[in-house]
Design a protein around this motif. Structure first.
Motif, PDB file in Angstrom:
ATOM      1  N   SER A   3      33.469  41.095  40.062  1.00 47.52           N
ATOM      2  CA  SER A   3      32.451  40.806  39.049  1.00 47.52           C
ATOM      3  C   SER A   3      32.939  41.197  37.657  1.00 47.52           C
ATOM      4  O   SER A   3      32.768  40.446  36.693  1.00 47.52           O
ATOM      5  N   TYR A   4      33.564  42.371  37.549  1.00 49.37           N
ATOM      6  CA  TYR A   4      34.095  42.826  36.265  1.00 49.37           C
ATOM      7  C   TYR A   4      35.138  41.844  35.732  1.00 49.37           C
ATOM      8  O   TYR A   4      35.100  41.454  34.553  1.00 49.37           O
ATOM      9  N   LEU A   5      36.058  41.423  36.590  1.00 46.49           N
ATOM     10  CA  LEU A   5      37.119  40.508  36.139  1.00 46.49           C
ATOM     11  C   LEU A   5      36.572  39.120  35.808  1.00 46.49           C
ATOM     12  O   LEU A   5      37.058  38.466  34.893  1.00 46.49           O
ATOM     13  N   GLN A   6      35.551  38.689  36.529  1.00 45.02           N
ATOM     14  CA  GLN A   6      34.914  37.412  36.200  1.00 45.02           C
ATOM     15  C   GLN A   6      34.257  37.488  34.828  1.00 45.02           C
ATOM     16  O   GLN A   6      34.295  36.529  34.058  1.00 45.02           O
ATOM     17  N   GLN A   7      33.690  38.628  34.492  1.00 44.82           N
ATOM     18  CA  GLN A   7      33.112  38.807  33.155  1.00 44.82           C
ATOM     19  C   GLN A   7      34.199  38.765  32.077  1.00 44.82           C
ATOM     20  O   GLN A   7      33.912  38.457  30.929  1.00 44.82           O
ATOM     21  N   GLN A   8      35.440  39.073  32.468  1.00 47.11           N
ATOM     22  CA  GLN A   8      36.562  39.026  31.530  1.00 47.11           C
ATOM     23  C   GLN A   8      37.193  37.631  31.462  1.00 47.11           C
ATOM     24  O   GLN A   8      38.191  37.430  30.776  1.00 47.11           O
ATOM     25  N   LEU A  30      42.172  40.888  45.763  1.00 43.92           N
ATOM     26  CA  LEU A  30      41.576  39.751  45.051  1.00 43.92           C
ATOM     27  C   LEU A  30      42.665  38.787  44.605  1.00 43.92           C
ATOM     28  O   LEU A  30      43.692  39.211  44.075  1.00 43.92           O
ATOM     29  N   VAL A  31      42.409  37.506  44.809  1.00 47.99           N
ATOM     30  CA  VAL A  31      43.261  36.451  44.258  1.00 47.99           C
ATOM     31  C   VAL A  31      42.408  35.730  43.231  1.00 47.99           C
ATOM     32  O   VAL A  31      41.322  35.250  43.543  1.00 47.99           O
ATOM     33  N   MET A  32      42.910  35.691  41.988  1.00 51.47           N
ATOM     34  CA  MET A  32      42.130  35.123  40.889  1.00 51.47           C
ATOM     35  C   MET A  32      43.011  34.211  40.050  1.00 51.47           C
ATOM     36  O   MET A  32      44.235  34.179  40.217  1.00 51.47           O
ATOM     37  N   ARG A  33      42.369  33.483  39.160  1.00 54.87           N
ATOM     38  CA  ARG A  33      43.091  32.644  38.194  1.00 54.87           C
ATOM     39  C   ARG A  33      42.627  33.022  36.793  1.00 54.87           C
ATOM     40  O   ARG A  33      41.452  33.272  36.561  1.00 54.87           O
ATOM     41  N   GLN A  34      43.586  33.042  35.891  1.00 51.89           N
ATOM     42  CA  GLN A  34      43.300  33.204  34.464  1.00 51.89           C
ATOM     43  C   GLN A  34      44.045  32.076  33.777  1.00 51.89           C
ATOM     44  O   GLN A  34      45.256  32.151  33.575  1.00 51.89           O
ATOM     45  N   GLY A  35      43.307  31.009  33.470  1.00 53.60           N
ATOM     46  CA  GLY A  35      43.958  29.809  32.957  1.00 53.60           C
ATOM     47  C   GLY A  35      44.864  29.243  34.036  1.00 53.60           C
ATOM     48  O   GLY A  35      44.454  29.063  35.175  1.00 53.60           O
ATOM     49  N   SER A  36      46.137  29.027  33.715  1.00 46.89           N
ATOM     50  CA  SER A  36      47.084  28.478  34.687  1.00 46.89           C
ATOM     51  C   SER A  36      47.803  29.567  35.475  1.00 46.89           C
ATOM     52  O   SER A  36      48.601  29.275  36.358  1.00 46.89           O
ATOM     53  N   CYS A  37      47.506  30.826  35.184  1.00 39.30           N
ATOM     54  CA  CYS A  37      48.196  31.953  35.818  1.00 39.30           C
ATOM     55  C   CYS A  37      47.433  32.448  37.051  1.00 39.30           C
ATOM     56  O   CYS A  37      46.231  32.676  36.992  1.00 39.30           O
ATOM     57  N   TRP A  38      48.155  32.610  38.155  1.00 40.75           N
ATOM     58  CA  TRP A  38      47.588  33.224  39.351  1.00 40.75           C
ATOM     59  C   TRP A  38      47.650  34.737  39.173  1.00 40.75           C
ATOM     60  O   TRP A  38      48.690  35.276  38.787  1.00 40.75           O
ATOM     61  N   VAL A  39      46.555  35.415  39.464  1.00 40.98           N
ATOM     62  CA  VAL A  39      46.468  36.861  39.281  1.00 40.98           C
ATOM     63  C   VAL A  39      46.107  37.491  40.625  1.00 40.98           C
ATOM     64  O   VAL A  39      45.071  37.179  41.205  1.00 40.98           O
ATOM     65  N   PHE A  40      46.981  38.364  41.104  1.00 42.36           N
ATOM     66  CA  PHE A  40      46.781  39.067  42.365  1.00 42.36           C
ATOM     67  C   PHE A  40      46.402  40.505  42.018  1.00 42.36           C
ATOM     68  O   PHE A  40      47.140  41.179  41.301  1.00 42.36           O
ATOM     69  N   GLN A  61      39.654  50.571  34.583  1.00 43.19           N
ATOM     70  CA  GLN A  61      40.936  50.560  33.886  1.00 43.19           C
ATOM     71  C   GLN A  61      41.739  49.419  34.490  1.00 43.19           C
ATOM     72  O   GLN A  61      42.115  49.454  35.663  1.00 43.19           O
ATOM     73  N   TRP A  62      41.991  48.393  33.670  1.00 41.84           N
ATOM     74  CA  TRP A  62      42.642  47.169  34.135  1.00 41.84           C
ATOM     75  C   TRP A  62      44.066  47.136  33.590  1.00 41.84           C
ATOM     76  O   TRP A  62      44.276  47.024  32.391  1.00 41.84           O
TER      77      TRP A  62
END
Length: 115
Positions: A15-20, A38-48, A108-109
């Protein structure tokens, strides 16, 4: 910490990262090599994302729990995930999100934490 508590803090982290601005793709990916919280995306970048929770700063806090051995396991799991989903040519990074409590939680990210 039991699985139910772990899932709770991983959901807080998602939830915190989605808010970011990140987009959630998967949670708790498991393979022979290890686990990715968690496996996420930030634009075209895959974020693990490796999520760590600690109630206090005692013994170094949440970040101190991400040992070299843990980093190696996460790296192997990320390689496995990328091969499985054919992401080898895609930009990606491994982040750590440390959650410290009690509520209100502090986050702390660390982006690209293992480089």
């Amino acid at each position: 910490m039991n699985q139910q508590q772990g899932a709770y803090y991983e959901q807080l982290a998602a939830s915190y990262l989605q808010q970011q601005g990140l987009q959630l793709v998967a949670q708790n990916f498991q393979c022979k090599a290890g686990e990715i919280d968690l496996v996420m995306r930030q634009g075209s970048c895959w974020v693990f994302v490796e999520v760590k929770y600690r109630a206090s700063q005692a013994f170094g806090g949440a970040l101190a729990a991400v040992t070299y051995s843990k980093q190696q396991k996460v790296r192997r799991a990320v390689q496995w995930y990328c091969q499985l989903h054919r992401l080898n040519e895609q930009p990606c990074r491994i982040d750590v999100l440390a959650v410290q409590g009690p509520a209100p939680y502090q986050y702390q990210w660390l982006q690209n934490a293992f480089s």
